[in-house]
Design a protein around this motif. Structure first.
Motif, PDB file in Angstrom:
ATOM      1  N   ARG A 133       0.973  -1.179  -0.122  1.00 32.27           N
ATOM      2  CA  ARG A 133      -0.050  -0.076   0.043  1.00 32.27           C
ATOM      3  C   ARG A 133       0.961   1.285  -0.036  1.00 32.27           C
ATOM      4  N   VAL A 134       0.639   2.188  -0.869  1.00 29.18           N
ATOM      5  CA  VAL A 134       1.133   3.403  -1.075  1.00 29.18           C
ATOM      6  C   VAL A 134       0.208   4.508  -0.717  1.00 29.18           C
ATOM      7  N   THR A 135       0.466   5.269   0.144  1.00 30.20           N
ATOM      8  CA  THR A 135      -0.370   6.721  -0.039  1.00 30.20           C
ATOM      9  C   THR A 135       0.331   7.869  -0.023  1.00 30.20           C
ATOM     10  N   VAL A 136      -0.155   8.956  -0.988  1.00 27.40           N
ATOM     11  CA  VAL A 136       0.508  10.114  -1.176  1.00 27.40           C
ATOM     12  C   VAL A 136      -0.253  11.111  -0.942  1.00 27.40           C
ATOM     13  N   ASP A 137       0.426  12.172  -0.591  1.00 30.67           N
ATOM     14  CA  ASP A 137      -0.402  13.682  -0.658  1.00 30.67           C
ATOM     15  C   ASP A 137       0.579  14.607  -1.495  1.00 30.67           C
ATOM     16  N   VAL A 138      -0.128  15.486  -2.367  1.00 36.15           N
ATOM     17  CA  VAL A 138       0.392  16.313  -3.064  1.00 36.15           C
ATOM     18  C   VAL A 138      -0.171  17.887  -2.869  1.00 36.15           C
ATOM     19  N   ARG A 139       0.864  18.578  -3.461  1.00 32.76           N
ATOM     20  CA  ARG A 139       0.408  20.063  -3.411  1.00 32.76           C
ATOM     21  C   ARG A 139       1.018  20.560  -4.812  1.00 32.76           C
ATOM     22  N   MET A 140       0.241  21.378  -5.777  1.00 39.92           N
ATOM     23  CA  MET A 140       0.831  21.845  -6.809  1.00 39.92           C
ATOM     24  C   MET A 140       0.929  23.337  -6.925  1.00 39.92           C
ATOM     25  N   VAL A 141       1.899  23.822  -7.559  1.00 42.63           N
ATOM     26  CA  VAL A 141       2.029  25.328  -7.800  1.00 42.63           C
ATOM     27  C   VAL A 141       2.463  25.428  -9.295  1.00 42.63           C
ATOM     28  N   ASP A 142       1.416  26.177 -10.005  1.00 42.78           N
ATOM     29  CA  ASP A 142       1.766  26.743 -11.135  1.00 42.78           C
ATOM     30  C   ASP A 142       1.615  25.393 -12.374  1.00 42.78           C
ATOM     31  N   GLY A 143       0.810  24.622 -11.884  1.00 44.25           N
ATOM     32  CA  GLY A 143       0.990  23.156 -12.793  1.00 44.25           C
ATOM     33  C   GLY A 143       2.055  22.322 -12.451  1.00 44.25           C
ATOM     34  N   ARG A 144       2.672  22.486 -11.663  1.00 43.95           N
ATOM     35  CA  ARG A 144       3.972  21.539 -10.960  1.00 43.95           C
ATOM     36  C   ARG A 144       3.727  20.942  -9.697  1.00 43.95           C
ATOM     37  N   LEU A 145       4.258  19.756  -9.599  1.00 38.11           N
ATOM     38  CA  LEU A 145       4.200  19.352  -8.190  1.00 38.11           C
ATOM     39  C   LEU A 145       5.330  20.010  -7.265  1.00 38.11           C
ATOM     40  N   ALA A 146       4.764  20.633  -6.203  1.00 39.73           N
ATOM     41  CA  ALA A 146       5.515  21.363  -5.422  1.00 39.73           C
ATOM     42  C   ALA A 146       5.869  20.736  -3.944  1.00 39.73           C
ATOM     43  N   ALA A 147       5.122  19.712  -3.641  1.00 39.43           N
ATOM     44  CA  ALA A 147       5.368  19.226  -2.452  1.00 39.43           C
ATOM     45  C   ALA A 147       4.714  17.742  -2.351  1.00 39.43           C
ATOM     46  N   LEU A 148       5.449  16.884  -1.883  1.00 41.13           N
ATOM     47  CA  LEU A 148       4.887  15.344  -2.086  1.00 41.13           C
ATOM     48  C   LEU A 148       5.328  14.717  -0.654  1.00 41.13           C
ATOM     49  N   GLY A 149       4.190  14.199   0.049  1.00 45.22           N
ATOM     50  CA  GLY A 149       4.318  13.366   1.102  1.00 45.22           C
ATOM     51  C   GLY A 149       3.989  11.831   0.871  1.00 45.22           C
ATOM     52  N   MET A 150       4.308  10.921   1.650  1.00 48.03           N
ATOM     53  CA  MET A 150       3.873   9.527   1.347  1.00 48.03           C
ATOM     54  C   MET A 150       3.985   8.508   2.653  1.00 48.03           C
ATOM     55  N   ASP A 151       3.188   7.734   2.681  1.00 47.24           N
ATOM     56  CA  ASP A 151       3.240   6.539   3.501  1.00 47.24           C
ATOM     57  C   ASP A 151       3.315   5.336   2.782  1.00 47.24           C
ATOM     58  N   VAL A 152       4.520   4.498   2.910  1.00 48.61           N
ATOM     59  CA  VAL A 152       4.754   3.420   2.082  1.00 48.61           C
ATOM     60  C   VAL A 152       4.766   2.202   2.865  1.00 48.61           C
ATOM     61  N   LYS A 153       3.636   1.257   2.670  1.00 46.68           N
ATOM     62  CA  LYS A 153       3.745  -0.196   3.603  1.00 46.68           C
ATOM     63  C   LYS A 153       3.876  -0.953   2.269  1.00 46.68           C
ATOM     64  N   ALA A 154       5.148  -1.340   1.857  1.00 53.28           N
ATOM     65  CA  ALA A 154       5.107  -2.370   0.877  1.00 53.28           C
ATOM     66  C   ALA A 154       6.354  -3.162   0.888  1.00 53.28           C
ATOM     67  N   CYS A 155       6.868  -4.080   0.033  1.00 53.25           N
ATOM     68  CA  CYS A 155       7.893  -4.872   0.068  1.00 53.25           C
ATOM     69  C   CYS A 155       9.045  -3.788  -0.198  1.00 53.25           C
ATOM     70  N   ALA A 156      10.255  -4.369  -0.252  1.00 48.47           N
ATOM     71  CA  ALA A 156      11.502  -3.487  -0.416  1.00 48.47           C
ATOM     72  C   ALA A 156      11.403  -2.987  -1.908  1.00 48.47           C
ATOM     73  N   LEU A 157      10.758  -3.891  -2.965  1.00 45.18           N
ATOM     74  CA  LEU A 157      10.718  -3.187  -4.210  1.00 45.18           C
ATOM     75  C   LEU A 157       9.747  -2.108  -4.208  1.00 45.18           C
ATOM     76  N   GLY A 158       8.531  -2.285  -3.685  1.00 50.32           N
ATOM     77  CA  GLY A 158       7.669  -1.335  -3.917  1.00 50.32           C
ATOM     78  C   GLY A 158       8.209   0.038  -3.092  1.00 50.32           C
ATOM     79  N   GLN A 159       8.907  -0.235  -1.967  1.00 48.45           N
ATOM     80  CA  GLN A 159       9.489   0.894  -1.114  1.00 48.45           C
ATOM     81  C   GLN A 159      10.754   1.742  -2.007  1.00 48.45           C
TER      82      GLN A 159
END
Length: 140
Positions: free
Chosen positions: A40-66
């Motif tokens: 499972r991967v959960t992400v949070d984003v904020r955009m500014v002027d059509g571009r990704l400005a901030a990214l947060g995440m919580d990753v509960k995955a195998c080593a490959l997914g992480q």
């Protein structure tokens, strides 16, 4: 742990996802889950002027997914929703084809051995899928 899937670089990347804490005030949040393995991967984003400005995440995955999520997070800031959707699509094609180099995203070559294990592909795609969907939602 002797499999080539779990080399030292993948394990190092996997531990680095802890640096990407969830955002307190995201414009969009998306959770993606692999039905195959439960990653499972959960992400949070904020955009500014059509571009990704901030990214947060919580990753509960195998080593490959992480590891994949860490690579995505390391290079996603500043990209547009279309660029991130293209990266998601190219990752899917690269994993399925078993050919070529992943020149579309820095560092993904470390995951090349995983192309021989289709059951692992869903976990590897989660971070890219979640970010692409979240930025599309935030940009709308």
């Amino acid at each position: 742990m002797n499999s080539p899937l779990y080399n030292i670089e993948i394990l190092r990347l996997a531990t680095s996802t802890a640096r990407h804490e969830r955002l307190g005030d995201p414009q969009a949040s998306v959770e993606k889950r692999s039905p195959t393995c439960g990653s499972r991967v959960t992400v949070d984003v904020r955009m500014v002027d059509g571009r990704l400005a901030a990214l947060g995440m919580d990753v509960k995955a195998c080593a490959l997914g992480q590891a994949s999520a860490a690579l995505m997070a390391a290079h996603a800031i500043g990209m547009s929703a279309q660029e991130l959707a293209d990266a998601r699509d190219r990752l899917t094609i690269w994993l399925a084809s078993g050919e070529g180099e992943p020149d579309f995203w820095p560092g993904l070559a470390v995951l090349s051995p995983a192309r021989d294990y289709p059951a692992r592909h869903a976990s590897i795609r989660l971070g890219f899928e979640a970010v692409a969907e979240a930025v599309r939602m935030a940009d709308a």
